[in-house]
Design a protein around this motif. Structure first.
Motif, PDB file in Angstrom:
ATOM      1  N   CYS A 112      20.893  15.776  23.194  1.00 22.14           N
ATOM      2  CA  CYS A 112      19.740  15.479  22.367  1.00 22.14           C
ATOM      3  C   CYS A 112      18.307  15.579  23.169  1.00 22.14           C
ATOM      4  CB  CYS A 112      19.814  14.214  21.609  1.00 22.14           C
ATOM      5  SG  CYS A 112      19.813  12.740  22.716  1.00 22.14           S
ATOM      6  N   ALA A 113      18.674  15.675  24.599  1.00 19.04           N
ATOM      7  CA  ALA A 113      17.498  15.752  25.566  1.00 19.04           C
ATOM      8  C   ALA A 113      17.782  16.748  26.608  1.00 19.04           C
ATOM      9  CB  ALA A 113      17.264  14.472  26.183  1.00 19.04           C
ATOM     10  N   PRO A 114      16.858  17.331  27.132  1.00 17.66           N
ATOM     11  CA  PRO A 114      16.717  18.592  28.465  1.00 17.66           C
ATOM     12  C   PRO A 114      17.541  17.370  29.428  1.00 17.66           C
ATOM     13  CG  PRO A 114      14.580  18.487  27.564  1.00 17.66           C
ATOM     14  CD  PRO A 114      15.200  17.285  26.897  1.00 17.66           C
ATOM     15  N   PRO A 115      18.377  18.215  30.519  1.00 16.53           N
ATOM     16  CA  PRO A 115      19.202  17.442  31.328  1.00 16.53           C
ATOM     17  C   PRO A 115      18.204  16.397  32.296  1.00 16.53           C
ATOM     18  CG  PRO A 115      19.606  19.778  31.620  1.00 16.53           C
ATOM     19  CD  PRO A 115      18.569  19.680  30.452  1.00 16.53           C
ATOM     20  N   GLY A 116      18.644  15.166  32.188  1.00 14.84           N
ATOM     21  CA  GLY A 116      17.822  14.209  32.878  1.00 14.84           C
ATOM     22  C   GLY A 116      17.039  13.521  32.169  1.00 14.84           C
ATOM     23  N   ASP A 117      16.695  13.898  31.002  1.00 16.76           N
ATOM     24  CA  ASP A 117      15.461  13.271  30.174  1.00 16.76           C
ATOM     25  C   ASP A 117      16.206  12.360  28.919  1.00 16.76           C
ATOM     26  OD1 ASP A 117      13.497  14.344  31.857  1.00 16.76           O
ATOM     27  OD2 ASP A 117      13.255  15.807  30.665  1.00 16.76           O
ATOM     28  N   GLU A 118      15.278  11.862  28.201  1.00  9.75           N
ATOM     29  CA  GLU A 118      15.704  11.095  27.111  1.00  9.75           C
ATOM     30  C   GLU A 118      14.746  11.257  25.908  1.00  9.75           C
ATOM     31  OE1 GLU A 118      17.469   7.213  29.470  1.00  9.75           O
ATOM     32  OE2 GLU A 118      15.120   7.158  28.846  1.00  9.75           O
ATOM     33  N   SER A 119      15.408  10.991  24.688  1.00 12.01           N
ATOM     34  CA  SER A 119      14.602  11.161  23.424  1.00 12.01           C
ATOM     35  C   SER A 119      14.649   9.975  22.839  1.00 12.01           C
ATOM     36  CB  SER A 119      15.295  12.203  22.703  1.00 12.01           C
ATOM     37  OG  SER A 119      15.538  13.552  23.280  1.00 12.01           O
ATOM     38  N   TRP A 120      13.567   9.015  22.816  1.00 17.23           N
ATOM     39  CA  TRP A 120      13.450   7.685  22.333  1.00 17.23           C
ATOM     40  C   TRP A 120      12.882   7.839  20.555  1.00 17.23           C
ATOM     41  CZ3 TRP A 120      10.237   4.312  26.319  1.00 17.23           C
ATOM     42  CH2 TRP A 120      11.135   4.418  27.625  1.00 17.23           C
ATOM     43  N   PHE A 121      13.881   7.063  20.029  1.00  9.01           N
ATOM     44  CA  PHE A 121      13.318   6.925  18.577  1.00  9.01           C
ATOM     45  C   PHE A 121      12.880   5.537  18.556  1.00  9.01           C
ATOM     46  CE2 PHE A 121      14.512   5.159  14.421  1.00  9.01           C
ATOM     47  CZ  PHE A 121      14.068   6.071  13.624  1.00  9.01           C
ATOM     48  N   VAL A 122      11.668   5.066  18.281  1.00  5.63           N
ATOM     49  CA  VAL A 122      11.180   3.806  18.289  1.00  5.63           C
ATOM     50  C   VAL A 122      10.628   3.385  16.770  1.00  5.63           C
ATOM     51  CG1 VAL A 122       9.273   2.285  19.156  1.00  5.63           C
ATOM     52  CG2 VAL A 122      10.365   3.766  20.769  1.00  5.63           C
ATOM     53  N   THR A 181      15.490  15.898  11.046  1.00  8.73           N
ATOM     54  CA  THR A 181      15.359  16.117  12.360  1.00  8.73           C
ATOM     55  C   THR A 181      14.158  16.700  12.787  1.00  8.73           C
ATOM     56  OG1 THR A 181      16.908  16.988  14.232  1.00  8.73           O
ATOM     57  CG2 THR A 181      16.534  18.247  12.388  1.00  8.73           C
ATOM     58  N   GLU A 182      13.670  16.623  13.899  1.00  2.69           N
ATOM     59  CA  GLU A 182      12.613  17.177  14.806  1.00  2.69           C
ATOM     60  C   GLU A 182      12.959  17.720  15.927  1.00  2.69           C
ATOM     61  OE1 GLU A 182       9.629  18.044  13.390  1.00  2.69           O
ATOM     62  OE2 GLU A 182       9.236  16.785  11.548  1.00  2.69           O
ATOM     63  N   VAL A 183      12.570  18.741  16.420  1.00  2.00           N
ATOM     64  CA  VAL A 183      12.556  19.244  17.722  1.00  2.00           C
ATOM     65  C   VAL A 183      11.359  18.996  18.366  1.00  2.00           C
ATOM     66  CG1 VAL A 183      13.534  20.873  19.453  1.00  2.00           C
ATOM     67  CG2 VAL A 183      14.541  20.621  17.242  1.00  2.00           C
ATOM     68  N   LEU A 184      11.200  18.539  19.550  1.00  2.00           N
ATOM     69  CA  LEU A 184       9.830  18.445  20.469  1.00  2.00           C
ATOM     70  C   LEU A 184      10.232  18.702  21.871  1.00  2.00           C
ATOM     71  CD1 LEU A 184       6.641  17.553  20.019  1.00  2.00           C
ATOM     72  CD2 LEU A 184       7.630  15.199  20.471  1.00  2.00           C
ATOM     73  N   ASP A 185       9.539  19.830  22.403  1.00  2.00           N
ATOM     74  CA  ASP A 185       9.701  19.860  23.838  1.00  2.00           C
ATOM     75  C   ASP A 185      10.931  20.141  24.126  1.00  2.00           C
ATOM     76  OD1 ASP A 185       6.929  20.541  24.680  1.00  2.00           O
ATOM     77  OD2 ASP A 185       7.006  18.776  25.922  1.00  2.00           O
ATOM     78  N   GLY A 186      12.155  20.705  23.490  1.00  2.00           N
ATOM     79  CA  GLY A 186      13.190  20.853  24.042  1.00  2.00           C
ATOM     80  C   GLY A 186      13.929  19.409  23.661  1.00  2.00           C
ATOM     81  N   HIS A 187      13.424  18.367  23.085  1.00  2.00           N
ATOM     82  CA  HIS A 187      13.983  17.135  22.752  1.00  2.00           C
ATOM     83  C   HIS A 187      14.326  17.162  21.139  1.00  2.00           C
ATOM     84  CE1 HIS A 187      12.877  14.721  26.327  1.00  2.00           C
ATOM     85  NE2 HIS A 187      12.154  15.946  26.526  1.00  2.00           N
TER      86      HIS A 187
END
Ligand SMILES: Cc1cc2nc3c(=O)[nH]c(=O)nc-3n(C[C@H](O)[C@H](O)[C@H](O)COP(=O)(O)OP(=O)(O)OC[C@H]3O[C@@H](n4cnc5c(N)ncnc54)[C@H](O)[C@@H]3O)c2cc1C
Length: 488
Positions: free
Chosen positions: A361-371, A42-48
């Motif tokens: 898995c993301a700050p409210p209203g945002d998304e964390s994409w794994f591509v 796992t990685e955490v980046l900017d709250g994601h």
């Protein structure tokens, strides 16, 4: 009390250790890196929060069985969220199709594309069930054997039409569907085993059955939670997991593994050793086993992957949890990945958007994409040099798909095949060890009971029965049962 040292805290090592600790063994897991999970990290980046490897959980019963061996109930420690649709597939012509655990709903989707394709889908699943019902108890849950061993276990000869290893996955796709888009969809399942569909055994057509029958799941909090609950179960049963502890050498006396030496000089005596590291590392570095090292090196290696983890601002309409965009020419992509290794110009793009199911898995209203796109291994391609340019290329592709990736991007983390090799010890970043290519590939994977030393066992995706979290958990089950048979 049987002392067992497990080398590696990937899913296979943690799974075997959970079972052995549950059976009353004195278990120590040694892990080279600072964290557990191996490829499932796992990685955490900017709250994601991002899962760095597996993003699709199938066959949850393999995890439930593993935890039950340590008297832990899956439902008490992990919340599994169902993912529907299982996947949304899209093509260049703007068409799209969704697969669901509801067989009839998916059949109706196939029928939209081609008259009669709905019935072909139903038959594919029925065929998959026959393959599954035979292979789970007789092959996937037992040490690797020959077709003859399987027949002996089942008490009757095996019908090759049930195994379907004599045809390739591409041939099955061609026989079942005329529409090239439906053929692509079925061929994609070869990549679950790191293989080229034109060479992968038709046996892999069982995968759509397993997804439909057992569902697609997301553990709340992310896939990495799987590693965490396994570690907790080991510790609950008195086992120990040491991180930052690299194994340097397995000691062998009179042909049997007797202990493990760590890089800091510590020596751990053992009645049995379970190796979770890649088979090539085990036989080439931790032991002097040139014959086994050569066998592993000569087998075709699985595909690697190029990963971008994108911290995205805002929500994307019409984005499912699992999304695939197919290229115009799928054959060209596999040629780039396997035959003439180079970063594919127009690869199939897989985008996992877990916020669709699990907003945590993301700050409210945002998304964390794994591509993720298929990529040739590091070595044939110098990914240290190619990584940055390819990142821009994939971002261009995402923009061309209408996702406005650059416009909403807050931060990005890249994992090339070279990073995968460095971080997990997988040679060239091969995701699944050796690739499942050719009719006999499944029988040729490294064995769980090492032929190089007694009381040494393999629990890893690079050995039998193969890669992917559920199969790796089965690898851990087989290895643990062998330890208990020999030392219990
Ligand atoms: C990008 C990507 C996407 C994937 N997607 C999926 C998916 O959607 N679904 C799915 O089911 N599977 C997926 N997989 C595959 C899945 O992650 C693997 O099959 C599985 O996690 C492998 O587990 P493992 O236990 O065999 O080995 P690993 O995870 O490789 O663990 C081996 C461990 O051994 C440690 N180690 C190595 N050498 C030493 C040493 N000398 N001493 C001590 N420790 C050592 C490593 O640090 C590592 O922690 C994906 C993998 C990747 C990389």
């Amino acid at each position: 009390m049987t002392r067992v040292v497990v080398i590696g805290a990937g899913v296979g090592g943690l799974g075997a250790a959970t079972r052995l600790a549950g059976a009353g063994c004195d278990v120590t897991v040694v892990e080279a890196s600072d964290g557990i999970g191996g490829k499932l990290n796992t990685e955490v980046l900017d709250g994601h929060t991002f899962d760095t490897g597996p993003s699709l959980m199938t066959m949850p019963f393999t995890l439930a069985d593993t935890l039950a061996a340590a008297d832990v109930r899956l439902e008490d420690v992990l919340e599994l969220l169902p993912v529907e649709p299982i996947c949304r597939y899209r093509w260049h012509d703007g068409s799209q199709l969704e697969t669901w655990t509801d067989e009839e709903r998916t059949a109706a989707e196939f029928e939209r594309f081609e008259r009669g394709a709905g019935e072909e889908w139903r038959e594919l699943l029925a065929q998959g069930q026959r393959t599954w019902d035979m292979s789970l108890p007789l092959f996937l849950s037992e040490p690797v054997g020959s077709l003859l061993d399987i027949a002996r276990r089942s008490g009757r000869p095996i019908d090759p039409r049930v195994i379907q290893a004599h045809v390739t996955l591409s041939q099955i796709a061609e026989r079942r569907f005329r529409d090239p888009r439906l053929r692509q969809l079925l061929e994609r399942f070869a990549t679950y085993a790191g293989a080229d569909p034109a060479r992968a055994p038709g046996t892999l057509s069982v995968i759509p059955y397993t997804e439909t029958a057992f569902g697609a799941w997301h553990p709340r909090g992310g896939m990495h939670r799987i590693a965490e609950v396994l570690r907790a179960a080991i510790e609950l049963r008195g086992g120990e997991v040491r991180t930052g502890a690299r194994a340097e050498r397995i000691h062998v006396e009179d042909g049997a593994a007797v202990g493990v030496e760590l890089a800091d000089g510590t020596y751990l005596a053992a009645d049995a050793v379970v190796s979770n590291v890649d088979a090539s590392h085990l036989y080439g570095t931790l032991l002097d086993a040139p014959k086994q090292a050569r066998q592993v090196a000569e087998a075709p290696q699985s595909v690697s992957g190029f990963v971008l983890m994108l911290a995205m601002r805002g929500r994307t309409p019409d984005l499912a949890h699992h999304n695939i965009w197919f290229p115009r020419d799928y054959r060209a992509e596999f040629a780039d990945v396997f035959d003439d290794p180079q970063p594919a110009h127009d690869p199939a793009v897989y985008l996992c958007n877990p916020a669709a199911t699990d907003p945590s898995c993301a700050p409210p209203g945002d998304e964390s994409w794994f591509v993720l796109v298929n990529a040739p291994r590091h070595g044939p391609v110098d990914w240290e040099a190619a990584g940055e340019r390819y990142q821009e290329h994939i971002l261009d592709r995402l923009d061309a798909l209408g996702l406005d990736a650059r416009g909403r991007l807050k931060a990005v983390l890249r994992r090339t095949p070279a990073d995968l090799e460095r971080l997990t010890g997988a040679p060239g970043g091969a995701i699944y060890g050796t690739a499942s290519m050719g009719p006999r590939a499944a029988f040729l994977r490294p064995r769980n009971e090492s032929p190089a030393a007694r009381r040494l066992y393999l629990a890893t995706g690079s050995a039998h029965p193969g890669g992917g979290v559920p199969l790796v958990l089965l690898s851990g089950k087989i290895a643990a049962e062998l330890v208990l048979r020999d030392c219990g």
